[in-house]
Design an enzyme around this catalytic site. Structure first.
Site, PDB file in Angstrom:
ATOM      1  N   LEU A   1     -18.478  -1.984   1.100  1.00 68.14           N
ATOM      2  CA  LEU A   1     -19.207  -0.855   0.213  1.00 68.14           C
ATOM      3  C   LEU A   1     -19.228  -1.085  -1.254  1.00 68.14           C
ATOM      4  O   LEU A   1     -19.372  -0.155  -2.112  1.00 68.14           O
ATOM      5  CB  LEU A   1     -18.966   0.290   0.591  1.00 68.14           C
TER       6      LEU A   1
ATOM      7  N   TYR B   1       0.992  -1.117   0.132  1.00 69.85           N
ATOM      8  CA  TYR B   1       0.061   0.075   0.113  1.00 69.85           C
ATOM      9  C   TYR B   1       0.812   1.295   0.002  1.00 69.85           C
ATOM     10  O   TYR B   1       2.013   1.268   0.506  1.00 69.85           O
ATOM     11  CB  TYR B   1      -0.773  -0.110   1.371  1.00 69.85           C
TER      12      TYR B   1
ATOM     13  N   LYS C   1     -23.185   6.922  -4.716  1.00 71.79           N
ATOM     14  CA  LYS C   1     -22.557   8.203  -5.235  1.00 71.79           C
ATOM     15  C   LYS C   1     -22.246   8.240  -6.740  1.00 71.79           C
ATOM     16  O   LYS C   1     -21.936   9.169  -7.406  1.00 71.79           O
ATOM     17  CB  LYS C   1     -21.331   8.497  -4.322  1.00 71.79           C
TER      18      LYS C   1
ATOM     19  N   GLY D   1     -17.359   1.639  -3.167  1.00 70.28           N
ATOM     20  CA  GLY D   1     -18.442   2.875  -2.956  1.00 70.28           C
ATOM     21  C   GLY D   1     -19.663   2.774  -3.790  1.00 70.28           C
ATOM     22  O   GLY D   1     -20.437   3.597  -3.815  1.00 70.28           O
TER      23      GLY D   1
END
Length: 347
Positions: free
Chosen positions: A238, A53, A246, A241
């Site tokens: 999620l 990361y 959204k 997203g």
């Protein structure tokens, strides 16, 4: 904040876990530290990272930066004992790390040392293998996955070698527990058998993708998790997203995951948006925030250890924290099940 057992290790973690993969690209060092402070205040003491990361994008120049950001939090006075810290060893195919070399007994000591140095800590609570050397059906590879080229004898020998190296790290006090990521039921069961065979550390958890829209774990992995005390640490709860709503109607918010990854790792499909519409309908019907509903649902699953969420803004973090106090009614659960039956595997 509810706390749950991490396998049979004796370690307990918060039911929500703070993901860190955007720290160093989409988030600054200061933003990462602010997220840690707020999460700890809310009772979320479990933080997940990885040597590769940040992402979005992954690059040779940024490898290790997220671990460094967490290390700077400790350097600035953050209490190590306040955090249950998980990181991951990259493996075969990750060309930016060790030229894509597979995980082996030889790679583990140097990789652990690198993470300890960047994290500025003496120990890692949960040390995970980011994906199997033999390949994985995760990340939409389930549509074409073919295990026929695997050599089970070589796989088992590698597992024995790795567990030997991991046990030496346990003995040294550098790691407390061992976990997997992007693994299958066969792979996890083989790691469990290898621990019995070698006396090495037993798998405590598996970090796989899981959400209302990605439920591959519900079959064989679920049964293994429950019966063998190997809990799921779900990532992308999620759906990168999508489940927030959204992106509906073709909207691409500036700085969002979709603006950086145009197909959301293979998740952006017409069927995905249809499924999101249906899940958003459930949230509207029951006057729920869709993000909190999706996270709270994940926490109800019988195999769930902790739900890993990421946030690029403090508003997003606050919404996720609120999911810990949400109890979904039987009516909500029934409606979510109905949507799943009508929109299975939307990507």
């Amino acid at each position: 904040m509810e706390r749950r057992k991490l396998g049979r290790t004796g370690i307990e973690v918060s039911a929500l876990c703070l993901g860190s993969m955007t720290w160093g690209t989409q988030n600054t060092t200061e933003e990462g530290h602010t997220q840690i402070d707020r999460a700890l205040d809310a009772g979320i003491d479990f933080v997940d990272t990885a040597e590769m990361y940040p992402v979005n994008p992954i690059s040779a120049e940024t490898i290790g930066r997220t671990e460094q950001i967490i290390g700077m939090w400790f350097e600035r006075g953050g209490a190590r004992g306040d955090m249950v810290l998980a990181t991951k060893h990259s493996g075969a195919g990750m060309r930016h790390v060790r030229d894509g070399a597979p995980i082996s007994g030889d790679s583990i000591p140097q990789t652990v040392e690198g993470s300890l140095r960047r994290l500025q800590t003496d120990y890692i609570d949960l040390y995970q293998f980011h994906w199997p050397n033999r390949g994985s059906y995760m990340f939409r590879q389930n549509w074409t996955f073919d295990p026929s080229g695997q050599d089970p004898v070589a796989v088992r020998q590698n597992m024995d070698d790795c567990l030997g190296a991991l046990q030496r790290e346990v003995d040294r006090g550098t790691i407390r527990a061992f976990g997997l990521s992007n693994e299958s039921a066969w792979g996890t069961s083989e790691w469990l058998a290898a621990a019995d065979r070698t006396g090495g550390p037993r798998v405590a958890s598996v970090q796989n993708e899981y959400s209302l829209m990605c439920r591959l774990y519900d079959t064989d992995m679920a049964e293994l998790s429950v019966n063998e005390d190997v809990g799921l640490l779900s990532f992308s709860p999620l759906a990168t997203g999508l489940l927030t709503g959204k992106y509906q109607g073709g909207v691409v918010p500036e700085g969002s995951r979709l603006s950086l990854s145009p197909d959301l790792g293979g998740r952006k499909t017409p069927r995905a948006f249809e499924a999101v519409d249906a899940y958003l309908g459930v949230a509207r019907t029951h006057d729920l925030d869709p993000s909190q509903m999706a996270l709270a649902w994940c926490m109800t699953r019988p195999f769930m250890c902790s739900v890993i969420f990421g946030a690029t803004t403090m508003d997003q973090l606050e919404v996720a924290i609120g999911a810990a106090d949400l109890t979904l009614s039987d009516e909500v659960m029934a409606d979510l099940d109905s949507v799943h039956r009508n929109h299975p595997m939307p990507y």
